[in-house]
Write a protein that holds these residues in place. Sequence first.
Motif, PDB file in Angstrom:
ATOM      1  N   GLU A 114       0.822  -1.205   0.000  1.00 26.89           N
ATOM      2  CA  GLU A 114       0.000   0.000   0.000  1.00 26.89           C
ATOM      3  C   GLU A 114       0.861   1.262   0.000  1.00 26.89           C
ATOM      4  N   TYR A 115       2.001   1.192   0.681  1.00 23.96           N
ATOM      5  CA  TYR A 115       2.927   2.327   0.684  1.00 23.96           C
ATOM      6  C   TYR A 115       3.458   2.582  -0.726  1.00 23.96           C
ATOM      7  N   VAL A 116       3.904   1.533  -1.394  1.00 24.67           N
ATOM      8  CA  VAL A 116       4.437   1.677  -2.753  1.00 24.67           C
ATOM      9  C   VAL A 116       3.362   2.206  -3.695  1.00 24.67           C
ATOM     10  N   GLY A 124       3.616  13.063  -1.606  1.00 22.00           N
ATOM     11  CA  GLY A 124       3.536  13.504  -0.218  1.00 22.00           C
ATOM     12  C   GLY A 124       3.373  12.380   0.782  1.00 22.00           C
ATOM     13  N   VAL A 125       3.148  11.157   0.313  1.00 20.89           N
ATOM     14  CA  VAL A 125       2.948  10.031   1.225  1.00 20.89           C
ATOM     15  C   VAL A 125       4.305   9.492   1.674  1.00 20.89           C
ATOM     16  N   GLU A 126       4.605   9.639   2.960  1.00 23.76           N
ATOM     17  CA  GLU A 126       5.853   9.132   3.527  1.00 23.76           C
ATOM     18  C   GLU A 126       5.624   8.002   4.518  1.00 23.76           C
ATOM     19  N   ILE A 143       7.478   3.686   7.359  1.00 24.23           N
ATOM     20  CA  ILE A 143       7.839   5.096   7.444  1.00 24.23           C
ATOM     21  C   ILE A 143       9.041   5.335   6.547  1.00 24.23           C
ATOM     22  N   ASP A 144       8.864   6.198   5.558  1.00 23.23           N
ATOM     23  CA  ASP A 144       9.938   6.541   4.634  1.00 23.23           C
ATOM     24  C   ASP A 144      10.587   5.293   4.031  1.00 23.23           C
ATOM     25  N   GLY A 145       9.760   4.318   3.699  1.00 24.50           N
ATOM     26  CA  GLY A 145      10.247   3.109   3.046  1.00 24.50           C
ATOM     27  C   GLY A 145      10.807   2.058   3.968  1.00 24.50           C
ATOM     28  N   VAL A 226       2.157   7.564  15.784  1.00 26.67           N
ATOM     29  CA  VAL A 226       2.920   7.456  14.540  1.00 26.67           C
ATOM     30  C   VAL A 226       2.737   8.679  13.647  1.00 26.67           C
ATOM     31  N   ARG A 227       1.534   9.276  13.666  1.00 25.16           N
ATOM     32  CA  ARG A 227       1.197  10.409  12.796  1.00 25.16           C
ATOM     33  C   ARG A 227       1.425  10.078  11.320  1.00 25.16           C
ATOM     34  N   PRO A 228       0.818   8.993  10.831  1.00 25.66           N
ATOM     35  CA  PRO A 228       1.034   8.591   9.434  1.00 25.66           C
ATOM     36  C   PRO A 228       0.256   9.458   8.456  1.00 25.66           C
TER      37      PRO A 228
END
Length: 302
Positions: A114-116, A124-126, A143-145, A226-228
């Motif tokens: 989902e991150y990728v 803007g998605v980190e 977080i950041d990969g 986490v503040r994702p």
Amino acid sequence: MLLGSVEAGGTKFVCAVGDENYKVIDQETFPSKDPKETLQRTVDFFKRFPELDAIGIAAFGPVEVRLNHPDYGVITKKTPKVAWRGINIVDKIKNEINVPIFLTSDVNGSAYGEYVSAKSHDEGVESVVYYTVGTGVGAGIVIDGHFIGALGLQEMGHVKVKRHPADLAFKGICPHHGDCLEGLASGPTFDARLGKNGKEVPITDPTWDIMAYYLAQAAVQTTLTVRPNKIVFGGGVMSPEFLNMIREHFADELNGYVDVPPLDEYITMPEIENNGSATLGDFALAKKVVKVGEGHAFAIDR
């Protein structure tokens, strides 16, 4: 580049091979029953692709993912699948398919997929947090990969939550913690409360709202710690109607304390269709590990 994926679920294994753009070339699904038979089918699938460069494995568990641990690759004794306790899910594959392997949890694999996916169309998605709600409840954080955690995988399905006033008599079903999040909001709690499968329970039944109350608390905890950029809820229990209930309780519980994006963007179901989040995540992790050799949930490309 040819990449392999093993989505090693508690119910089924999904093995796939894809290209460097994460397009599936071939895929096979079979039940995760007897460990010897299941792992042999996995090996047989990948032997059809001698040019394979690496494999990403997202496994049910708990599974030991620390490379320096003597039980690396082992499904631990905490797993409810008794036949799999003590089984090394990496060894069988590694002994017959000699390529670098990246091992993580099933929900971490989905989180990474989902991150990728989010990153591919939104710079803007980190960070992404992925909750799976099905036979159990688990979560992965990217977080950041990178995944997080130094001593092992997160067990966010076992956090404690505030009890719903209409649910105080229910003791929960977790064999370890009773009324933790998994013990109160996983799929099997329908049977424990009502004597029937959740698929038979209409969305208007109050049980759905009770479970949404618990999952919303988990989303609030994640938001405040986490503040994702986004929180994704997947798994067999999820539906758009149920997700809206979670959003409503989330808004009540958070009470505007911190800023978050619009809830239809912040709390979502998976972007990747047909439960393909873990497969895409595995491909991406396999691609990363081609350059650095063996990898696991915490130490790669740091």
